[in-house]
Design an enzyme around this catalytic site. Structure first.
Site, PDB file in Angstrom:
ATOM      1  N   LYS A   1     -16.930 -19.986 -16.271  1.00  0.00           N
ATOM      2  CA  LYS A   1     -17.064 -21.351 -16.782  1.00  0.00           C
ATOM      3  C   LYS A   1     -18.060 -21.409 -17.940  1.00  0.00           C
ATOM      4  O   LYS A   1     -18.770 -20.423 -18.210  1.00  0.00           O
ATOM      5  CB  LYS A   1     -17.509 -22.270 -15.640  1.00  0.00           C
ATOM      6  CG  LYS A   1     -16.465 -22.399 -14.538  1.00  0.00           C
ATOM      7  CD  LYS A   1     -16.985 -23.307 -13.439  1.00  0.00           C
ATOM      8  CE  LYS A   1     -15.978 -23.494 -12.332  1.00  0.00           C
ATOM      9  NZ  LYS A   1     -16.492 -24.382 -11.274  1.00  0.00           N
TER      10      LYS A   1
ATOM     11  N   TYR B   1      -7.362 -29.020 -12.856  1.00  0.00           N
ATOM     12  CA  TYR B   1      -8.067 -29.768 -11.811  1.00  0.00           C
ATOM     13  C   TYR B   1      -7.266 -30.971 -11.311  1.00  0.00           C
ATOM     14  O   TYR B   1      -7.850 -31.951 -10.834  1.00  0.00           O
ATOM     15  CB  TYR B   1      -9.438 -30.218 -12.323  1.00  0.00           C
ATOM     16  CG  TYR B   1     -10.427 -29.089 -12.448  1.00  0.00           C
ATOM     17  CD1 TYR B   1     -10.790 -28.324 -11.338  1.00  0.00           C
ATOM     18  CD2 TYR B   1     -11.010 -28.779 -13.670  1.00  0.00           C
ATOM     19  CE1 TYR B   1     -11.698 -27.285 -11.444  1.00  0.00           C
ATOM     20  CE2 TYR B   1     -11.935 -27.747 -13.779  1.00  0.00           C
ATOM     21  CZ  TYR B   1     -12.276 -27.005 -12.668  1.00  0.00           C
ATOM     22  OH  TYR B   1     -13.181 -25.982 -12.770  1.00  0.00           O
TER      23      TYR B   1
ATOM     24  N   PHE C   1     -16.002 -37.450  -9.105  1.00  0.00           N
ATOM     25  CA  PHE C   1     -16.573 -36.411  -9.967  1.00  0.00           C
ATOM     26  C   PHE C   1     -15.586 -35.871 -10.998  1.00  0.00           C
ATOM     27  O   PHE C   1     -15.945 -35.012 -11.807  1.00  0.00           O
ATOM     28  CB  PHE C   1     -17.121 -35.258  -9.119  1.00  0.00           C
ATOM     29  CG  PHE C   1     -16.089 -34.595  -8.232  1.00  0.00           C
ATOM     30  CD1 PHE C   1     -15.289 -33.569  -8.712  1.00  0.00           C
ATOM     31  CD2 PHE C   1     -15.923 -35.022  -6.921  1.00  0.00           C
ATOM     32  CE1 PHE C   1     -14.343 -32.962  -7.904  1.00  0.00           C
ATOM     33  CE2 PHE C   1     -14.984 -34.412  -6.097  1.00  0.00           C
ATOM     34  CZ  PHE C   1     -14.188 -33.381  -6.586  1.00  0.00           C
TER      35      PHE C   1
ATOM     36  N   THR D   1     -18.695 -22.401  -2.872  1.00  0.00           N
ATOM     37  CA  THR D   1     -18.726 -23.323  -4.012  1.00  0.00           C
ATOM     38  C   THR D   1     -20.146 -23.768  -4.337  1.00  0.00           C
ATOM     39  O   THR D   1     -20.526 -23.860  -5.497  1.00  0.00           O
ATOM     40  CB  THR D   1     -17.845 -24.559  -3.727  1.00  0.00           C
ATOM     41  OG1 THR D   1     -16.511 -24.105  -3.474  1.00  0.00           O
ATOM     42  CG2 THR D   1     -17.825 -25.518  -4.887  1.00  0.00           C
TER      43      THR D   1
ATOM     44  N   ASN E   1     -21.369 -23.904 -11.437  1.00  0.00           N
ATOM     45  CA  ASN E   1     -21.459 -22.781 -10.496  1.00  0.00           C
ATOM     46  C   ASN E   1     -20.840 -21.489 -11.032  1.00  0.00           C
ATOM     47  O   ASN E   1     -20.333 -20.680 -10.286  1.00  0.00           O
ATOM     48  CB  ASN E   1     -20.880 -23.162  -9.138  1.00  0.00           C
ATOM     49  CG  ASN E   1     -19.411 -23.525  -9.193  1.00  0.00           C
ATOM     50  OD1 ASN E   1     -18.741 -23.363 -10.206  1.00  0.00           O
ATOM     51  ND2 ASN E   1     -18.897 -24.013  -8.084  1.00  0.00           N
TER      52      ASN E   1
ATOM     53  N   HIS F   1     -14.787 -19.949 -11.561  1.00  0.00           N
ATOM     54  CA  HIS F   1     -13.688 -20.499 -10.756  1.00  0.00           C
ATOM     55  C   HIS F   1     -12.828 -19.330 -10.296  1.00  0.00           C
ATOM     56  O   HIS F   1     -12.632 -18.372 -11.037  1.00  0.00           O
ATOM     57  CB  HIS F   1     -12.827 -21.452 -11.585  1.00  0.00           C
ATOM     58  CG  HIS F   1     -11.517 -21.744 -10.932  1.00  0.00           C
ATOM     59  ND1 HIS F   1     -11.389 -22.699  -9.958  1.00  0.00           N
ATOM     60  CD2 HIS F   1     -10.292 -21.177 -11.073  1.00  0.00           C
ATOM     61  CE1 HIS F   1     -10.130 -22.712  -9.532  1.00  0.00           C
ATOM     62  NE2 HIS F   1      -9.450 -21.806 -10.199  1.00  0.00           N
TER      63      HIS F   1
ATOM     64  N   GLU G   1      -2.270 -21.529 -12.173  1.00  0.00           N
ATOM     65  CA  GLU G   1      -3.405 -21.482 -13.089  1.00  0.00           C
ATOM     66  C   GLU G   1      -3.185 -20.458 -14.207  1.00  0.00           C
ATOM     67  O   GLU G   1      -3.555 -20.704 -15.357  1.00  0.00           O
ATOM     68  CB  GLU G   1      -4.688 -21.200 -12.301  1.00  0.00           C
ATOM     69  CG  GLU G   1      -5.034 -22.361 -11.383  1.00  0.00           C
ATOM     70  CD  GLU G   1      -6.117 -22.064 -10.365  1.00  0.00           C
ATOM     71  OE1 GLU G   1      -6.637 -20.912 -10.335  1.00  0.00           O
ATOM     72  OE2 GLU G   1      -6.452 -22.971  -9.585  1.00  0.00           O
TER      73      GLU G   1
END
Length: 133
Positions: free
Chosen positions: A9, A49, A57, A91, A112, A115, A126
């Protein structure tokens, strides 16, 4: 052989963790099939997502994942999804075991580091969202 999708990320790219993260997957025995450095479009992020759409969120998640370059990758190996998830960790980085990527590099749930697809079906979806194979 099973394939999976993982993505460093924007926070991981910004902090220069790409090489260390890839090395962990390779040392585990997963083969790097493809990767690239890209900034996700809003459409790619929304597809990625989609299951979180409507949650409180969601907008912050889309804003973060499109805030800078990411490194999406396709990994291959026996039980690639489960193996990569075990390396990635929980997570919440504060609950992730030491020795996992999130346990070693992450600080918050919202940033974090990485992914990882949670099933072979989601990995396929994905991969198709980011890569043209």
């Amino acid at each position: 052989m099973e394939r999976t999708f993982c993505m460093v990320k924007p926070d991981g790219v910004r902090r220069g963790c790409i090489g260390d993260i890839i090395s962990r997957f390779e040392c585990k025995g997963l083969r790097l099939v493809d990767l690239k450095l890209v900034t996700l479009t809003a459409d790619q992020a929304a597809r990625h997502y989609a299951e979180h759409q409507g949650k409180d969120f969601y907008d912050d998640l889309i804003q973060f994942i499109t805030s800078g370059p990411v490194v999406p990758m396709i990994l291959e190996g026996p039980n690639a999804v489960a193996a990569s998830r075990a390396l990635i960790g929980a997570t919440d980085p504060l609950k992730a075991a030491p020795g996992t990527i999130r346990g070693d590099y992450g600080l918050t749930v919202s940033e974090n580091i990485i992914h990882g697809a949670d099933s072979p079906e989601n990995a396929d979806r994905e991969i198709a969202n980011i890569f043209t194979l």
